[in-house]
Design a protein around this motif. Structure first.
Motif, PDB file in Angstrom:
ATOM      1  N   ASP A  23     -12.606 -10.096   6.999  1.00  0.00           N
ATOM      2  CA  ASP A  23     -11.283  -9.345   7.983  1.00  0.00           C
ATOM      3  C   ASP A  23     -11.852  -8.224   8.412  1.00  0.00           C
ATOM      4  OD1 ASP A  23      -9.421 -10.965   5.947  1.00  0.00           O
ATOM      5  OD2 ASP A  23      -8.862  -9.090   4.884  1.00  0.00           O
ATOM      6  N   ILE A  24     -12.476  -7.404   8.471  1.00  0.00           N
ATOM      7  CA  ILE A  24     -12.898  -6.119  10.427  1.00  0.00           C
ATOM      8  C   ILE A  24     -13.311  -7.500  11.072  1.00  0.00           C
ATOM      9  CG2 ILE A  24     -14.080  -4.735  10.245  1.00  0.00           C
ATOM     10  CD1 ILE A  24     -12.618  -3.841   9.139  1.00  0.00           C
ATOM     11  N   ARG A  25     -14.231  -7.911  10.762  1.00  0.00           N
ATOM     12  CA  ARG A  25     -14.248  -9.380  12.152  1.00  0.00           C
ATOM     13  C   ARG A  25     -12.862  -9.617  12.395  1.00  0.00           C
ATOM     14  NH1 ARG A  25     -19.324  -9.940   8.602  1.00  0.00           N
ATOM     15  NH2 ARG A  25     -17.922 -11.497   7.594  1.00  0.00           N
ATOM     16  N   LYS A  26     -12.822 -10.307  12.100  1.00  0.00           N
ATOM     17  CA  LYS A  26     -11.036 -11.323  11.772  1.00  0.00           C
ATOM     18  C   LYS A  26     -10.246 -10.127  13.169  1.00  0.00           C
ATOM     19  CE  LYS A  26     -10.277 -14.368   8.491  1.00  0.00           C
ATOM     20  NZ  LYS A  26      -9.729 -14.640   6.529  1.00  0.00           N
ATOM     21  N   ALA A  27     -10.248  -8.781  12.495  1.00  0.00           N
ATOM     22  CA  ALA A  27      -9.552  -7.877  13.544  1.00  0.00           C
ATOM     23  C   ALA A  27      -9.799  -7.979  14.785  1.00  0.00           C
ATOM     24  CB  ALA A  27      -9.192  -6.857  12.612  1.00  0.00           C
TER      25      ALA A  27
ATOM     26  N   TRP B  88      -5.083  -3.908   8.168  1.00  0.00           N
ATOM     27  CA  TRP B  88      -4.635  -3.652   7.148  1.00  0.00           C
ATOM     28  C   TRP B  88      -5.040  -3.519   5.132  1.00  0.00           C
ATOM     29  CZ3 TRP B  88       0.278  -0.630   6.106  1.00  0.00           C
ATOM     30  CH2 TRP B  88       0.694  -0.037   5.307  1.00  0.00           C
ATOM     31  N   ARG B  89      -5.650  -4.834   5.610  1.00  0.00           N
ATOM     32  CA  ARG B  89      -5.603  -5.327   4.127  1.00  0.00           C
ATOM     33  C   ARG B  89      -6.763  -5.542   3.682  1.00  0.00           C
ATOM     34  NH1 ARG B  89      -4.494 -12.409   5.497  1.00  0.00           N
ATOM     35  NH2 ARG B  89      -6.767 -12.709   6.306  1.00  0.00           N
ATOM     36  N   TRP B  90      -8.045  -5.183   4.598  1.00  0.00           N
ATOM     37  CA  TRP B  90      -9.383  -5.484   4.713  1.00  0.00           C
ATOM     38  C   TRP B  90     -10.214  -5.122   3.149  1.00  0.00           C
ATOM     39  CZ3 TRP B  90     -13.602  -1.782   4.104  1.00  0.00           C
ATOM     40  CH2 TRP B  90     -13.205  -0.298   4.495  1.00  0.00           C
TER      41      TRP B  90
ATOM     42  N   GLY C 106       0.692  -1.466  -0.125  1.00  0.00           N
ATOM     43  CA  GLY C 106      -0.248  -0.222  -0.185  1.00  0.00           C
ATOM     44  C   GLY C 106       0.638   1.045  -0.310  1.00  0.00           C
ATOM     45  N   SER C 107       0.293   2.058  -0.825  1.00  0.00           N
ATOM     46  CA  SER C 107       1.433   3.542  -1.235  1.00  0.00           C
ATOM     47  C   SER C 107       2.726   3.172  -0.465  1.00  0.00           C
ATOM     48  CB  SER C 107       0.551   4.137   0.100  1.00  0.00           C
ATOM     49  OG  SER C 107      -0.937   4.792  -0.478  1.00  0.00           O
ATOM     50  N   GLY C 108       3.208   2.145  -1.113  1.00  0.00           N
ATOM     51  CA  GLY C 108       5.165   2.319  -1.421  1.00  0.00           C
ATOM     52  C   GLY C 108       5.582   1.315   0.318  1.00  0.00           C
ATOM     53  N   VAL C 109       4.694   1.379   1.434  1.00  0.00           N
ATOM     54  CA  VAL C 109       5.018   0.881   2.494  1.00  0.00           C
ATOM     55  C   VAL C 109       4.583  -0.607   2.967  1.00  0.00           C
ATOM     56  CG1 VAL C 109       4.405   1.070   4.830  1.00  0.00           C
ATOM     57  CG2 VAL C 109       4.636   3.144   3.510  1.00  0.00           C
ATOM     58  N   GLU C 110       4.988  -1.678   2.900  1.00  0.00           N
ATOM     59  CA  GLU C 110       4.558  -3.178   2.807  1.00  0.00           C
ATOM     60  C   GLU C 110       4.143  -2.999   4.282  1.00  0.00           C
ATOM     61  OE1 GLU C 110       5.845  -6.189   1.382  1.00  0.00           O
ATOM     62  OE2 GLU C 110       7.787  -5.460   0.145  1.00  0.00           O
ATOM     63  N   CYS C 111       2.589  -3.673   4.712  1.00  0.00           N
ATOM     64  CA  CYS C 111       2.313  -3.945   5.737  1.00  0.00           C
ATOM     65  C   CYS C 111       3.571  -4.522   7.009  1.00  0.00           C
ATOM     66  CB  CYS C 111       1.137  -4.944   5.787  1.00  0.00           C
ATOM     67  SG  CYS C 111       0.393  -5.477   7.317  1.00  0.00           S
ATOM     68  N   LYS C 112       4.390  -5.332   6.738  1.00  0.00           N
ATOM     69  CA  LYS C 112       5.365  -5.963   7.373  1.00  0.00           C
ATOM     70  C   LYS C 112       6.103  -4.702   8.008  1.00  0.00           C
ATOM     71  CE  LYS C 112       7.892  -7.680   4.080  1.00  0.00           C
ATOM     72  NZ  LYS C 112       8.940  -9.229   3.355  1.00  0.00           N
TER      73      LYS C 112
END
Length: 79
Positions: free
Chosen positions: A57-61, A47-49, A13-19
């Motif tokens: 993914d929101i429910r998992k978060a 991040w990924r939803w 995302g936007s040049g920044v990776e989640c990790k």
């Protein structure tokens, strides 16, 4: 270019990776290993939803955050 194993598109995302963002967020935090796990899991799902599983993914978060909250002692929860 996305690689489904080392750099999945839903974690970029936007040049920044989640990790990398997660590493920065957690740097210096004094938390138990299980708390770091639930915190990191919640972060990755938020991040990924929009790029992967949407509301699932929101429910998992939320589940991860509830498990994190449950791991805190009463003193921590009252802060």
């Amino acid at each position: 270019m996305s690689d489904p194993v080392t750099a999945p598109a839903h974690y970029e995302g936007s040049g920044v990776e989640c990790k990398d963002a997660m590493k920065s967020m957690m740097h210096g935090a004094d938390v138990e290993p299980s708390q770091a796990y639930w915190w990191g899991c919640a972060f990755k799902y938020v991040w990924r939803w929009p790029r992967k599983n949407g509301a699932e993914d929101i429910r998992k978060a939320i589940t991860c955050l509830e498990l994190l909250l449950g791991s805190l002692d009463d003193k921590e929860v009252k802060r």
